[in-house]
Design an enzyme around this catalytic site. Structure first.
Site, PDB file in Angstrom:
ATOM      1  N   ASP A 447       0.838  -1.205   0.000  1.00  0.00           N
ATOM      2  CA  ASP A 447       0.000   0.000   0.000  1.00  0.00           C
ATOM      3  C   ASP A 447       0.874   1.257   0.000  1.00  0.00           C
ATOM      4  OD1 ASP A 447      -2.270   1.577   0.188  1.00  0.00           O
ATOM      5  OD2 ASP A 447      -3.039   0.608   1.991  1.00  0.00           O
ATOM      6  N   ASP A 515     -10.768   2.032  -3.298  1.00  0.00           N
ATOM      7  CA  ASP A 515     -11.349   1.751  -1.980  1.00  0.00           C
ATOM      8  C   ASP A 515     -12.869   1.781  -2.042  1.00  0.00           C
ATOM      9  OD1 ASP A 515      -9.067   1.292  -0.583  1.00  0.00           O
ATOM     10  OD2 ASP A 515      -8.881   3.311   0.232  1.00  0.00           O
TER      11      ASP A 515
HETATM   12  C1  DGJ Z   1      -5.836   1.885   1.934  1.00  0.00           C
HETATM   13  C2  DGJ Z   1      -6.214   0.675   1.119  1.00  0.00           C
HETATM   14  O1  DGJ Z   1      -6.703   1.063  -0.120  1.00  0.00           O
HETATM   15  C3  DGJ Z   1      -7.234  -0.151   1.896  1.00  0.00           C
HETATM   16  O2  DGJ Z   1      -7.656  -1.235   1.137  1.00  0.00           O
HETATM   17  C4  DGJ Z   1      -6.614  -0.591   3.193  1.00  0.00           C
HETATM   18  O3  DGJ Z   1      -5.552  -1.462   2.927  1.00  0.00           O
HETATM   19  C5  DGJ Z   1      -6.134   0.608   3.995  1.00  0.00           C
HETATM   20  N1  DGJ Z   1      -5.289   1.465   3.204  1.00  0.00           N
HETATM   21  C6  DGJ Z   1      -5.393   0.174   5.227  1.00  0.00           C
HETATM   22  O4  DGJ Z   1      -4.851   1.223   5.923  1.00  0.00           O
END
Ligand code: DGJ
Length: 694
Positions: A447, A515
């Protein structure tokens, strides 16, 4: 797939198209043709003189790669500063080298020790080809690169082109913008350090095109940092496009004896958007993705983020894992919250050590449990970041990008680590390598949750190189980890789809595209994602998101998520037995149709935004099997019967399918020409049709 070279004219032939450029008598590189095939012998280079003192012939020339200087005033592809301060380039043609399907056309500056090589690679079976540029400083004093594009393109028609790109955001990565360029310029770029959620590092340019017809010119840049795609239409009505690294706050010091190779651009000419997507899907799987998992189906994954957030522990993850296994999941992924003092987003980033309060027996107990349930285990990391409240930051406050005189801007309470430093790279490699060595981990979700700011890097003689070097450092770290742990899949995530470009897909196996897991919004986002990126790389979770504003049934959410790499992300511990049965049935169905979805040919038959319903069809290579997804969030004005004209089938073959509760058998021709009358109604309509050749 030939490359013809005659009289300084280079003719590159793809399956159905031709790309031609040449060198004129004065040594200028000149673009000649991109379109249908002509007799290579017909090409010649026209020379014409100045029209008047204000509009020189250089204004009018279509060049293959325009360099800064002389009386050329439009956007250039290359600009450098020589050690004596000269900022003018003057290239002469030196020759070419051809090896199989690869062509390198060589130039050098007439005075300074700089070589410029334009590189091209054809890939048999495709209309997609690859371009990039290599620069070499053959002297011993540094040359400063101020702008260096991977490629310049000239489009053939003098009528305006329409461009498809995105004007997205976090949660809305695939929101498209479509605009016609009649004059002036269009710019799509990122200045944030990653390719980002907003605009996309590609162009798609056309005049009268739709899914199935019309010339569509496209190019996608394989780069995950600051990019720039700029298109301009000039007074002579020519449309030119530059694709490459963003020149915003960019420079790169090319030391004597050093070379610099730009990121690659995958470009092509297709018949309709559908053909473009199908070509790019196959091309990317065969030629771009890391090959370890490229041809393998991706597992059905469960991710804990939306269920447990930061509040992960051995107990709740085991309970989720048991439910996930019961649903048929193959890979259980624990997201954020498992390390350091990571109880919320204010602390812990950088401390990649298991939190012993949450996991008293280390990760091992959880991983063994997950494995005993028949699933692989995967884990989340965010290596490029640090919270100020972390042991790492306390020990190394100088490891972030910063200026001593400026207050760092935090976003999500975090700062960006200076990955151009060798010690930072070594720290990250060692910890991640240890994590993968000590634990049976088969998947990493990598991430990256904030753009850069206060971009000071006093370890670098030229700190403006950091944007580029950071991206390269991420690629190198991932590649090194992959080499040591070839059994591990890597997923690229940046607050959703902030790093979902073809550069990421050259190093990662899959992408977290957004997301936003709302199935209705995903109907739009998934369409944009798959324009130029393979379906199999698009992770799609079924979650509990929806709510009273946009209620959708669990079946509906599965219908949408099954159109990519199916994954689950809801709080399964709250699912009723009936919900679990829906999960089991759909995961089982997905496993049957997975080869079609992940490796088949995609046809977009109806668009949720334009047609009120979504219809996508996937057909296998031998045209013996197909699956059609239909979904609508509610139709209006009593419209309910739509004629579904399928695509991609063998017209003479007969296919069996269950339709409207009855088994029917029809020829491919009938299904594609006459079509089926589908009854689409209700607020939450969704169905899956499966076709089998008889
Ligand atoms: C952002 C990501 O896009 C989410 O899927 C998740 O992993 C969060 N970060 C976790 O902090």
């Amino acid at each position: 797939m030939p490359i013809y070279v005659k009289d300084n004219i280079f003719v590159l032939e793809t399956e159905r198209t031709q790309y031609v450029f040449g060198i004129d008598n004065s040594g200028l590189n000149r673009h000649l043709h991109w379109g249908a095939k002509c007799d290579p012998a017909d090409f010649f280079i026209e020379t014409f003189g100045d029209e008047n003192s204000n509009h020189t012939m250089l204004d009018e020339y279509r060049q293959e790669y325009t360099v800064f200087g002389s009386t050329m005033y439009r956007e250039c592809a290359l600009k450098v500063r020589f050690p004596d301060g000269c900022r003018e380039l003057d290239l002469q043609y030196d020759g070419f080298a051809q090896e199989g399907d690869t062509l390198e056309v060589q130039f050098s500056d007439r005075h300074y020790p700089l070589k410029v090589r334009l590189c091209y690679e054809l890939t048999p079976g495709f209309d997609v080809f690859t371009r990039w540029v290599r620069l070499e400083n053959t002297g011993d004093r540094p040359i400063l690169l101020e702008k260096v594009c991977s490629a310049e393109f000239s489009l053939p028609s003098q009528k305006p082109y329409t461009f498809r790109n995105t004007n997205g955001a976090w949660g809305g990565e695939g929101i498209e913008c479509v605009q016609t360029l009649t004059g002036g310029a269009l710019v799509f770029e990122s200045r944030r350090g990653i390719s980002g959620h907003n605009q996309s590092p590609y162009f798609i340019a056309y005049q009268n095109a739709d899914e199935a017809s019309g010339d569509v010119y496209f190019a996608a840049l394989a780069y995950s940092g600051n990019f720039k795609v700029s298109a301009a239409r000039d007074l002579y009505s020519f449309t030119r496009i530059h694709v490459g690294l963003n020149d915003f706050d960019f420079s790169y010091t090319l030391q004597g004896g050093e070379s610099f190779e730009t990121p690659k651009v995958f470009c092509g000419l297709a018949k309709g958007f559908g053909d473009m997507s199908r070509q790019m899907h196959k091309f990317t799987v065969q030629n771009v993705l890391p090959q370890a998992f490229a041809e393998k189906p991706l597992p059905v994954l469960y991710n804990s983020w939306e269920a447990t957030g930061f509040d992960v522990n051995a107990e709740n993850q085991m309970r989720l894992a048991e439910k996930a296994a019961a649903a048929g999941v193959e890979l259980f992924v624990m997201d954020d919250g498992w390390f350091g003092a990571r109880n919320n987003d204010r602390a812990g980033l950088g401390d990649w050590f298991v939190n012993s309060e949450k996991f008293p027996n280390g990760l091992q107990a959880l991983i063994s449990h997950v494995n005993s349930l028949g699933m692989d285990f995967g884990i989340w990391v965010e290596p490029e970041m640090v919270n100020a409240d972390s042991d790492l930051y306390r020990a190394h406050p100088d490891w972030t990008y910063h200026y001593d005189t400026r207050t760092p801007h935090e976003l999500r309470n975090q700062r960006v680590l200076n990955l151009t430093r060798a010690d930072v790279q070594a720290y990250l490699f060692e910890l991640l390598d240890r994590l993968l060595t000590e634990n049976n981990i088969r998947y990493i979700k990598w991430d990256m949750n904030r753009p850069f700011s206060e971009t000071g890097a006093d370890n670098l003689e030229n700190p403006q190189m950091l944007w580029y070097l950071h991206t390269m450092a991420v690629y190198t770290l991932v590649d090194r980890l992959r080499a040591r742990h070839p059994q591990v899949q890597f997923e690229s995530c940046a607050s959703g789809g902030g790093r979902s470009d073809l550069g990421a897909l050259s190093h990662f196996d899959e992408v977290w595209p957004s997301d936003n897991t709302d199935a209705i919004d995903r109907m739009t986002l998934q369409k944009t994602y798959t324009l130029l990126r393979p379906v199999k790389t698009m992770r799609a979770w079924v979650t509990d998101v929806g709510g009273p504003n946009k209620p959708t049934s669990l079946e509906f959410r599965f219908n949408i998520a099954m159109q990519g790499a199916l994954s689950l992300g809801g709080d399964l511990t709250k699912y009723s037995e009936a919900d679990m049965e829906i999960c089991r049935e759909n995961v089982a169905l997905y496993k049957e149709i997975r080869p079609l979805v992940q490796f088949g040919d995609l046809y977009r038959l109806a668009d949720a935004d334009e047609d009120e319903f979504l219809c996508t069809q996937y057909v296998n290579k031998s045209k013996t099997e197909s699956v059609v997804f239909l979904a609508a969030r509610g139709t209006r004005f009593y419209k309910k019967r739509v004629i579904l004209r399928l695509a991609g089938l063998d017209p003479v073959r007969r296919y069996r399918l269950e339709f409207d509760g009855k088994m029917i058998e029809k020829s491919g021709a009938y299904l594609m020409e006459a079509g089926l009358a589908a009854h689409i109604r209700g607020a939450d309509y969704n169905t899956v049709l499966r076709l089998f050749a008889v």
